[in-house]
Design an enzyme around this catalytic site. Structure first.
Site, PDB file in Angstrom:
ATOM      1  N   GLU A  40       0.821  -1.215   0.000  1.00  0.00           N
ATOM      2  CA  GLU A  40       0.000   0.000   0.000  1.00  0.00           C
ATOM      3  C   GLU A  40       0.858   1.268   0.000  1.00  0.00           C
ATOM      4  O   GLU A  40       0.514   2.253  -0.642  1.00  0.00           O
ATOM      5  CB  GLU A  40      -0.967   0.004   1.188  1.00  0.00           C
ATOM      6  CG  GLU A  40      -2.111  -0.999   1.046  1.00  0.00           C
ATOM      7  CD  GLU A  40      -2.980  -0.741  -0.182  1.00  0.00           C
ATOM      8  OE1 GLU A  40      -3.036   0.399  -0.666  1.00  0.00           O
ATOM      9  OE2 GLU A  40      -3.610  -1.702  -0.668  1.00  0.00           O
ATOM     10  N   TYR A  85       8.796   9.807  -5.055  1.00  0.00           N
ATOM     11  CA  TYR A  85       8.089  10.189  -3.821  1.00  0.00           C
ATOM     12  C   TYR A  85       8.740   9.515  -2.615  1.00  0.00           C
ATOM     13  O   TYR A  85       8.150   8.674  -1.928  1.00  0.00           O
ATOM     14  CB  TYR A  85       6.600   9.838  -3.895  1.00  0.00           C
ATOM     15  CG  TYR A  85       5.894  10.546  -5.012  1.00  0.00           C
ATOM     16  CD1 TYR A  85       5.443  11.854  -4.857  1.00  0.00           C
ATOM     17  CD2 TYR A  85       5.709   9.922  -6.243  1.00  0.00           C
ATOM     18  CE1 TYR A  85       4.802  12.510  -5.884  1.00  0.00           C
ATOM     19  CE2 TYR A  85       5.079  10.578  -7.292  1.00  0.00           C
ATOM     20  CZ  TYR A  85       4.626  11.870  -7.108  1.00  0.00           C
ATOM     21  OH  TYR A  85       3.999  12.525  -8.134  1.00  0.00           O
ATOM     22  N   TYR A 123      -7.367   6.355   3.511  1.00  0.00           N
ATOM     23  CA  TYR A 123      -7.389   5.286   2.495  1.00  0.00           C
ATOM     24  C   TYR A 123      -6.487   4.114   2.897  1.00  0.00           C
ATOM     25  O   TYR A 123      -6.921   2.955   2.924  1.00  0.00           O
ATOM     26  CB  TYR A 123      -6.963   5.808   1.099  1.00  0.00           C
ATOM     27  CG  TYR A 123      -6.616   4.611   0.244  1.00  0.00           C
ATOM     28  CD1 TYR A 123      -7.622   3.772  -0.213  1.00  0.00           C
ATOM     29  CD2 TYR A 123      -5.282   4.256   0.015  1.00  0.00           C
ATOM     30  CE1 TYR A 123      -7.323   2.605  -0.901  1.00  0.00           C
ATOM     31  CE2 TYR A 123      -4.970   3.096  -0.666  1.00  0.00           C
ATOM     32  CZ  TYR A 123      -5.997   2.273  -1.124  1.00  0.00           C
ATOM     33  OH  TYR A 123      -5.697   1.107  -1.782  1.00  0.00           O
ATOM     34  N   ASP A 141     -10.090   4.743  -2.840  1.00  0.00           N
ATOM     35  CA  ASP A 141      -9.041   5.328  -3.683  1.00  0.00           C
ATOM     36  C   ASP A 141      -9.713   5.922  -4.927  1.00  0.00           C
ATOM     37  O   ASP A 141     -10.954   5.925  -5.034  1.00  0.00           O
ATOM     38  CB  ASP A 141      -7.965   4.283  -4.030  1.00  0.00           C
ATOM     39  CG  ASP A 141      -8.443   3.290  -5.071  1.00  0.00           C
ATOM     40  OD1 ASP A 141      -9.669   3.199  -5.299  1.00  0.00           O
ATOM     41  OD2 ASP A 141      -7.590   2.627  -5.682  1.00  0.00           O
TER      42      ASP A 141
END
Ligand code: SF4
Length: 367
Positions: A40, A85, A123, A141
């Protein structure tokens, strides 16, 4: 459509479709909570196909949550290189350490506890709680949001509204499959630009389809922003290359990179590269160019040209000037550095050229 009617019209056909069409993903083999947590974090902002490759390598290196909690951050970032990221990687590492310290190494089950961990919002908390522990908690999502909006033929105000709609139909006995099925349907059938309503298991229940009012989301290609030119200074001296350290907060916080600036209209890449390096070094000679490479990040896209600059030997020693702003890295160990994508692509081109002697000045023995 709400309550029992929605359940009957949506849940059974969706679960039946998922049983026949679920993708074979490594974290779906056993649903180990640590595996779900890693997947995730990786799936935030990254395509599934790319995540599978990184996930397998990650689990090979850090097979358990406790192994990850003991990991060196630099090694974890190196393994993450290319996913982008990087705050996700740091948050995952911090979450693993907190879970070891606070929950004795067991990933928490309930969304409220999960949301106390770094990098986990509603989420991810819903996804981990439902997929790892089969708890009846919605996970909203972009895919789930789109399917539900079309199914109901109305825009929802926010994810909380979508979640409360889903809470009314999520089956108590198969929440894990239901949440994954909804997201999978959005990824494979009810896609943003071209929903395949003819083969959709929900087509007889879908108000969007029956009313002919299916809002389409422009594809990423249509929304793509214009590419802006930029130049990076690849400054070398004494067989080493200079890397600037980024600020401790914001984009690519604390990472190293080749100093770069966007190129002004009518400005040459060499001039922009000199501006990028000017706060640190002024007397440089240009010896060549590498690239350009393209680099997309947080809605931006740049075309980055690397300008090879050589520090004039009469200047102060590189180390004394660099200390506050960055580091000088030997060419031999440059491939070990974790860099943002643009600098990484330039680094790979540079090392290829060095190995083929395309730039004889830039050998490890050079200058
Ligand atoms: S019928 Fe079409 S619009 Fe409705 S959920 Fe299925 S794919 Fe999406």
């Amino acid at each position: 459509m709400t309550g029992p009617a929605a359940k009957e019209a949506v849940v059974a056909p969706l679960l039946s479709w998922f049983r026949r069409n679920a993708r074979d993903l490594p974290w779906r083999r056993g649903y180990d909570p640590y595996h779900i947590l890693v997947s995730e974090f990786m799936l935030q902002q990254t395509q599934m196909d790319r995540v599978v490759v990184y996930f397998l390598e990650w689990i090979r290196r850090f097979p358990t949550l406790k192994a990850l909690a003991r990991a060196d951050e630099a090694e974890a970032l190196k393994l993450w290189e290319g996913l982008g990221y990087y705050s996700r990687c740091r948050n995952l590492l911090a979450a693993a350490r907190t879970i070891v310290e606070t929950w004795n190494g067991r990933v928490p089950e309930d969304p409220a506890s999960l949301m106390t961990l770094p990098g986990i919002g509603p989420y991810t908390a819903g996804a981990v709680s439902s997929i790892a522990y089969n708890r009846p908690v919605p996970a909203v999502d972009a895919n789930a949001r789109r399917v539900v909006s079309r199914l109901e033929a109305r825009p929802f105000r926010n994810d909380r509204d979508v979640a409360s709609f889903l809470a009314g139909i999520i089956p108590d006995d198969e929440p894990r499959s239901f949440n994954q099925a909804l997201m999978e349907l959005g990824a494979l059938v009810c896609t943003a630009a071209r929903p395949s309503c003819d083969v959709c298991p929900l087509n007889s229940a879908c108000k969007g389809r029956s009313s002919g009012a299916i809002p389409l989301t422009p594809s990423a290609a249509v929304m793509r922003r214009p590419t802006r030119p930029a130049a990076a200074a690849v400054l070398f001296a004494g067989g080493k290359v200079f890397l600037r350290r980024r600020p401790d907060a914001g984009l690519w916080a604390g990472m190293s990179e080749f100093p770069w600036e966007e190129t002004a209209p009518d400005e040459s890449p060499e001039s922009a590269a000199r501006r990028a390096i000017a706060p640190f070094y002024e007397e440089t000679g240009a010896v060549g160019v590498i690239g350009p490479v393209s680099h997309a990040f947080t809605g931006n896209r740049i075309r980055l040209t690397g300008v090879l600059l050589r520090l004039r030997p009469e200047r102060e020693t590189p180390e004394s000037l660099a200390r506050a702003h960055g580091r000088w890295v030997p060419l031999e160990t440059l491939s070990d550095e974790t860099l943002p994508a643009g600098s990484r692509k330039l680094r790979d081109l540079l090392l290829r050229d060095v190995n083929s002697r395309s730039h004889p000045e830039m050998t490890p023995e050079g200058v």
